[in-house]
Enzyme design. Sequence first.
Site, PDB file in Angstrom:
ATOM      1  CG  HIS A  97      -0.154  -0.094   2.500  1.00 58.68           C
ATOM      2  ND1 HIS A  97       0.542   0.977   3.021  1.00 58.68           N
ATOM      3  CD2 HIS A  97       0.087  -1.134   3.323  1.00 58.68           C
ATOM      4  CE1 HIS A  97       1.148   0.601   4.122  1.00 58.68           C
ATOM      5  NE2 HIS A  97       0.904  -0.688   4.330  1.00 58.68           N
ATOM      6  CG  ASP A 379       5.669  -3.965   6.060  1.00 58.25           C
ATOM      7  OD1 ASP A 379       4.629  -4.608   6.318  1.00 58.25           O
ATOM      8  OD2 ASP A 379       6.257  -3.275   6.912  1.00 58.25           O
TER       9      ASP A 379
END
Length: 480
Positions: A97, A379
């Site tokens: 994102h 991540d």
Amino acid sequence: MLFRNRFLLLLALAALLAFVSLSLQFFHLIPVSTAKNGVSSKSRKRIMPDPVTEPPVTDPIYEALLYCNIPSVAERSMEGHAPHHFKLVSVHVFIRHGDRYPLYVIPKTKRPEIDCTLVANRKPYHPKLEAFVSHMSKGSGASFESPLNSLPLYPNHPLCEMGELTQTGVVQHLQNGQLLRDIYLKKHKLLPNDWSADQLYLETTGKSRTLQSGLALLYGFLPDFDWKKIYFRHQPSALFCSGSCYCPVRNQYLEKEQRRQYLLRLKNSQLEKTYGEMAKIVDVPTKQLRAANPIDSMLCHFCHNVSFPCTRNGCVDMEHFKVIKTHQIEDERERREKKLYLGYSLLGAHPILNQTIGRMQRATEGRKEELFALYSAHDVTLSPVLSALGLSEARFPRFAARLIFELWQDREKPSEHSVRILYNGVDVTFHTSFCQDHHKHSPKPMCPLENLVRFVKRDMFVALGGSGTNYYDACHREGF
Ligand SMILES: *[C@@H]1O[C@H](CO)[C@@H](O)[C@H](O)[C@H]1NC(C)=O
Ligand SMILES: *[C@@H]1O[C@H](CO)[C@@H](O)[C@H](O)[C@H]1NC(C)=O
């Protein structure tokens, strides 16, 4: 081709450095003179450092700026580079994102004032921003698997909520989408003019920031954003492991990795001192401050050029930031050496890689579905995939990072299919463990699909060192 690639890589790097040095000077957080020194000493740094010739990474400010990924003008990228006789068959995109508000607050301080509404007269800006907002505000119909339906389609709070995507995050992904559109749709005609919903495969975790990032990327990517052709699936696991998430050995690797992290932290007296100082400033026990993961919030201050918080006891400052960020970099370095994270990653990334090669193999059989797959993720999704592929030198996934698998067919030998792997626009195909040095004995500038398939079906488990030769056995190894 190889020389051309190298040349383009150098060009891309030059552009990046020019941008970084420019933005450093504009940062009021950093005095101009030290910023200049910081950049020039790092000007040899490559995006995929060569472990043999690269000095160890130690410039925390440079690293933090890369992490912020502040949108700049025209980015150079290597996606879609192939000789003329190659045809693009399918593309598989994994994104993190975009820029978001922190997930944690620094205790007893005012949280940074960042506006998460989307407005044209604020930087960073993208020409499609207003159209994106107006399209999204008309609502989506039945384009999402439950429970995604309950999420807002774009960020919209004058004071960001925790974890909310910011305007920077939206612009980063509009830009990613536009870049991929120019390459994959305009140049390589990946989708036919009368494309339909079947040709896309879209999947996101259940956070508003991942859904919104995916929507922004698609809005920049698709020639016509028709809600009837969009269907986002919901992925409950950040590893995107769908029905194959149960894997006890993976969890054991993770526990050992966390223990390694803890021990490294204890050894760093400067870090402990810094946490102590910061805890004094905000007047909470050191333990509580550390548990609040202050680096996440500090990175937000840093990326948004907002001064670090102050109390009547003093201010959190750039020196604190540097110490914690430097420790993060050292932690990543030790993580690579100790290989516990690699074990975790091989098992954690197997299901999604397996799914991806399945999708590729169907495309090689001439199936026209799922030609463009998008996984909107975190991540903690990208990191294990990078590590499992052997890209341990790749940087920690920045905001709006993109990892792309391209599948190509050689028109001169139609039965031969090849893959390219790109991380943030850099061709890393020959850095992967399944295709290292392949280019030295093959004239083709890409990797045979069989290499990737063999890796996912077998070599991943061999790399774990046990006797397991499949996912189930490797996940249930006794006495590990
Ligand atoms: C950062 O903020 C300072 C003032 O607070 C301003 O002078 C400077 O131009 C800002 N830098 C950027 C890159 O926005
Ligand atoms: C791998 O993919 C195949 C289909 O392509 C599937 O049958 C198999 O169950 C998958 N394995 C795992 C561990 O996800």
